[in-house]
Design a protein around this motif. Sequence first.
Motif, PDB file in Angstrom:
ATOM      1  N   ASN A 395      -8.592  35.192  70.737  1.00 24.66           N
ATOM      2  CA  ASN A 395      -8.532  34.203  71.344  1.00 24.66           C
ATOM      3  C   ASN A 395      -8.766  32.490  70.822  1.00 24.66           C
ATOM      4  OD1 ASN A 395      -6.891  34.510  73.297  1.00 24.66           O
ATOM      5  ND2 ASN A 395      -7.758  36.221  74.310  1.00 24.66           N
ATOM      6  N   GLY A 396     -10.099  32.905  70.359  1.00 23.29           N
ATOM      7  CA  GLY A 396     -10.612  32.222  70.170  1.00 23.29           C
ATOM      8  C   GLY A 396     -12.478  31.713  69.833  1.00 23.29           C
ATOM      9  N   VAL A 397     -13.431  30.753  70.375  1.00 23.34           N
ATOM     10  CA  VAL A 397     -14.786  30.917  69.956  1.00 23.34           C
ATOM     11  C   VAL A 397     -15.460  30.257  71.087  1.00 23.34           C
ATOM     12  CG1 VAL A 397     -16.671  30.616  68.365  1.00 23.34           C
ATOM     13  CG2 VAL A 397     -14.812  31.414  67.534  1.00 23.34           C
ATOM     14  N   THR A 398     -16.194  30.075  71.620  1.00 22.15           N
ATOM     15  CA  THR A 398     -16.959  29.757  72.594  1.00 22.15           C
ATOM     16  C   THR A 398     -19.030  29.784  72.064  1.00 22.15           C
ATOM     17  OG1 THR A 398     -18.098  30.848  74.040  1.00 22.15           O
ATOM     18  CG2 THR A 398     -16.379  29.656  74.309  1.00 22.15           C
ATOM     19  N   ALA A 399     -19.108  28.132  71.992  1.00 21.42           N
ATOM     20  CA  ALA A 399     -20.433  28.258  71.417  1.00 21.42           C
ATOM     21  C   ALA A 399     -21.169  26.373  71.935  1.00 21.42           C
ATOM     22  CB  ALA A 399     -20.728  28.481  70.203  1.00 21.42           C
ATOM     23  N   ALA A 415      -7.104  26.079  77.114  1.00 24.36           N
ATOM     24  CA  ALA A 415      -6.589  25.387  78.413  1.00 24.36           C
ATOM     25  C   ALA A 415      -7.652  26.035  79.706  1.00 24.36           C
ATOM     26  CB  ALA A 415      -5.111  25.241  79.296  1.00 24.36           C
ATOM     27  N   GLN A 416      -8.097  26.703  79.723  1.00 21.70           N
ATOM     28  CA  GLN A 416      -8.686  27.843  80.228  1.00 21.70           C
ATOM     29  C   GLN A 416     -10.212  26.919  81.164  1.00 21.70           C
ATOM     30  OE1 GLN A 416      -9.701  31.583  79.769  1.00 21.70           O
ATOM     31  NE2 GLN A 416      -7.477  32.333  79.744  1.00 21.70           N
ATOM     32  N   HIS A 417     -10.616  26.210  79.469  1.00 21.18           N
ATOM     33  CA  HIS A 417     -11.595  25.344  80.015  1.00 21.18           C
ATOM     34  C   HIS A 417     -11.681  24.141  80.082  1.00 21.18           C
ATOM     35  CE1 HIS A 417     -12.870  29.043  77.851  1.00 21.18           C
ATOM     36  NE2 HIS A 417     -14.061  28.919  77.928  1.00 21.18           N
ATOM     37  N   VAL A 418     -10.481  22.867  80.200  1.00 22.43           N
ATOM     38  CA  VAL A 418     -10.117  22.020  80.514  1.00 22.43           C
ATOM     39  C   VAL A 418      -9.167  21.857  81.135  1.00 22.43           C
ATOM     40  CG1 VAL A 418     -11.726  21.498  78.128  1.00 22.43           C
ATOM     41  CG2 VAL A 418      -9.111  21.451  77.737  1.00 22.43           C
ATOM     42  N   LYS A 419      -9.214  20.328  81.426  1.00 25.18           N
ATOM     43  CA  LYS A 419      -7.806  20.259  81.840  1.00 25.18           C
ATOM     44  C   LYS A 419      -6.720  18.840  81.419  1.00 25.18           C
ATOM     45  CE  LYS A 419      -9.507  20.937  86.702  1.00 25.18           C
ATOM     46  NZ  LYS A 419     -10.062  20.527  88.001  1.00 25.18           N
ATOM     47  N   GLY A 439     -15.794  19.823  77.894  1.00 23.79           N
ATOM     48  CA  GLY A 439     -14.914  20.818  79.141  1.00 23.79           C
ATOM     49  C   GLY A 439     -14.426  19.440  78.606  1.00 23.79           C
ATOM     50  N   SER A 440     -13.976  19.110  77.290  1.00 26.75           N
ATOM     51  CA  SER A 440     -12.108  17.530  77.158  1.00 26.75           C
ATOM     52  C   SER A 440     -11.788  18.084  76.217  1.00 26.75           C
ATOM     53  CB  SER A 440     -13.212  15.950  77.303  1.00 26.75           C
ATOM     54  OG  SER A 440     -14.100  15.923  78.838  1.00 26.75           O
TER      55      SER A 440
END
Length: 629
Positions: A395-399, A415-419, A439-440
Amino acid sequence: MHPQGPGNAGAVHPTPAAKALGFVRRYPIVALTLLAMVVTGILALTGLGIAAQSLASLYALGIAIHQGVGMVKDILRGRWGIDILAVTAIVSTVAVGEYIASLIIVLMLSGGEALEDFAAGRAQRELRSLLERAPRSAHREGPDGVSQEIPVAEVVVGEVLVIKPAEVVPVDGTLLSESGSFDESALTGESLPVDRFAGDPVISGTVNGSAALRIQVTAKESDSQYSRIIALVQEAAESKAPMVRLADKYAVPFTVVALALAGLAWFLSGDPARFAEVLVVATPCPLLIAAPVAFLGGMSRAAKAGIIIKNGGTLEMLAGVKTAAFDKTGTLTGGHPTLEEVRPAGGFTASQVLALAASAEQYSSHVLAAAVIESARGRGLDIHACDNAVEHATNGVTATCGGRVVVVGKPAFVAQHVKGMTGAELTAGQLAVYVAIDGSFAGTLIMRDPIRANSAATIKKLHSLGVRHAIMVTGDAQSTADHVAREAEIDEVRAALLPEDKVRIINGLPHRPVLMVGDGINDAPVLAVADVGIAMGAKGSTAASESADVVILLDDLAKVAQSVEIGQRTMKIAIESIWIGIALSVGLMVLAALGYIPAVAGALAQELVDLATILNALRALLPGRRKRG
């Protein structure tokens, strides 16, 4: 002439006496049988015929009882083997006074293991050659420019090694010298030397040319390509081909025919010796020996072509593959994606988006991550160390990089982390990596991974080998997957999948056996559940290689079709070898039933049957004839 690796120096070769002692210890029944034959012969020649017959008969019956106990245990476990023929032949020859024939049958049975080991050793020669060439030491360059010999296990990443002329490269590295020539035939099968230049990667296990070179170590011994190959080869060499099932398909009918023919010959002739003469030429060695030799030969042939097949059962599965499934990135495509464009959003600049995305992607094993990092470095952007980095498989990476929360990956994941995220418009063959910062929605990285030039040819070849259906299972977007599928002539596409989705789809495919080809960590689960998992191991992950049944050492998709071809040819030769043994044995049984073959001559003739079947099985070592096109 093969170059001598550091590990071969000072090898001690055993004396003939030591070899003989080793043979006796490994095959005591063979040695005792030979001794019994010599003593029996001496007694018979000195006029002590009764003593000779008694000795030979008692010894043969003892072996028959030993074999019979094991046979009964197998029958009670529901396994009907073919030792019943051999035991019956020994007892019957003793009963009619053909004691020399009984000893020959015992020798044939007890020598079967030694004969199989010899043939298997010939078949595994290509596999063992890899192990014998493994370097034991390396030459580390010191601060003063003087090299020092050290154990390979002590080499660390970043050190500079000196590779002497005709020396095996001990670990993976980057060439520091201006240029060099390397023999890669042991790994790739390519007989011509390959030229490398400063900055090019140098693979462990290759042989340096005529000039001393310098390399900078990029992987320690345990992580180097050659060590990974050796581990796979050892696993393959230790695996026994599960040919019992194949032999059992023919064992019971063959036993019934032999016993019926022997009984008929006794009934029609009235001579009980006919029963023994028929069974002497019906011993089951061809079924027990020929097929495993063919399978080991096929594994050796594959290894020479840069394909490590981990066990004989995989060869049997490869021969019958009906569905071929492929991952996309790094498998059907070249796995060398390039960044075409950065499309910033939300007030971020292209440099900000790329630099932060590359910083987070340091913690991802996906092939696209490496391309993002390479692009950022190529533009001179700073890549920061990050905290709380987590890779979410496929899916990807968060850091958290430089105090900013970065999310990089697929559109649904980001998309789960931003609008308010908008999808990128893509042309055929393009793919997008989405980026969110604090968050953007920050923008997209537009990339392209060209399809391999031989993808379509490989699919076509697989179809010609009897593979009915080709399917792509990928985590990438549907539009990108459809484009690659059209170019590769794939029959069906399943896109936007998670690893568990791939497993579910592969398990549900109707036409089996199913072959799955992949190269990344995310492919490990589906490679493990497929009937045959093939890992593109030239640059793929260790996890994929360990979970796969077949590892392709070269970055060449055509090897997938070649592995199926080798499997089919090996199975054909294995079955041919069994039928050759059966046909020759049946022919000899008919002649024996008619009274043309005495028991002793029949026992000797059966040895020739064994030899013929083994020689045919060893054809699996050869590449076979190419069809004219």
